[in-house]
Design a protein around this motif. Structure first.
Motif: not given
Ligand code: 1GP
Length: 234
Positions: A219-234
């Protein structure tokens, strides 16, 4: 930076053919929105376990690439292939020797348009890859930047891989390396087991690689996908 099969990858999951993964976990990873699945491992990778894993991933649309370090494991059918070299080893076989032998024997068979050289800077002395390749992983910042620039500026390698496998790395060093690069695409891997860590690494790396967390806390691994996408957008 030359456009290539990996140019747009912000986040990838790295799967080890030598480790078990259930169909349900693989389904979650391949449907997670990650940009690609990278197949590779430091030990126990064989032709058979690579074919087996690739054919399971191939049921999904997600791109799939292979880190090919042993010609005996040259499985066709991936979207792309990375050929790793270790920059900070004193053993020439891991820098260039094995590569030259492989090209002597198999160069005429390689799909060159789908192949990228991948220069590893190995920075966790306790990692399997550091022990296997005899990497001098305890580098000063100046030394780490110098190795990176040899790869990037002198050798024009397409991919520089800052590898902290098994531990979360020094983000200041990653930032310094990123700022020193002229053309190489920067992969970062090591200890990404939370959205927070993924977001930090995504500030500097072009591609964030998540490995062990897949097997330890899906679950923690899967949560990294949106975290990276958000960080890149930011
Ligand atoms: C390993 O860089 C990858 O080659 C990922 O590292 O397993 O620590 O996530 P972790």
């Amino acid at each position: 930076m030359r456009p290539s099969f990996y140019s747009d990858w912000k986040h990838v999951f790295k799967l080890d053919p030598d480790r078990e993964i259930t169909d349900a976990s693989l389904d979650a990873l391949c449907e997670s929105g990650t940009d690609a699945i990278l197949v590779g491992g430091s030990s126990g990778v064989t032709f058979d376990n690579t074919v087996d894993l690739m054919s399971r991933i191939r049921r999904y649309e997600v791109p799939c690439a292979f880190e090919l370090s042993d010609p005996a494991c040259g499985v066709p059918g991936f979207d792309g292939y990375f050929i790793p070299s270790v920059l900070n080893t004193n053993r020439a076989e891991w820098l260039i020797g094995r590569h030259a032998e492989a090209l002597r024997d198999f160069g005429h068979l390689l799909p060159w348009e789908s192949i990228a050289g991948e220069a590893y800077l190995v920075l966790n002395p306790d990692s399997t890859v550091a022990r296997l390749t005899g990497a001098n992983a305890s580098l000063s910042i100046g030394e780490a930047v110098a190795y990176s620039q040899v790869a990037d500026r002198l050798w024009n390698v397409p991919v520089l891989y800052v590898e902290y496998s098994g531990t979360f790395g020094d983000m200041d060093l990653l930032s310094t390396i990123k700022n020193s690069l002229q053309q190489a695409h920067l992969f970062y891997g090591g200890g990404i087991n939370s959205p927070e860590r993924a977001a930090m690494a995504a500030c500097f790396a072009d591609t964030v690689v998540v490995g062990n967390a897949i097997y330890e806390n899906l679950d923690a691994a899967l949560a990294t996908v949106s975290a990276v996408n958000q960080a890149v957008k930011g």
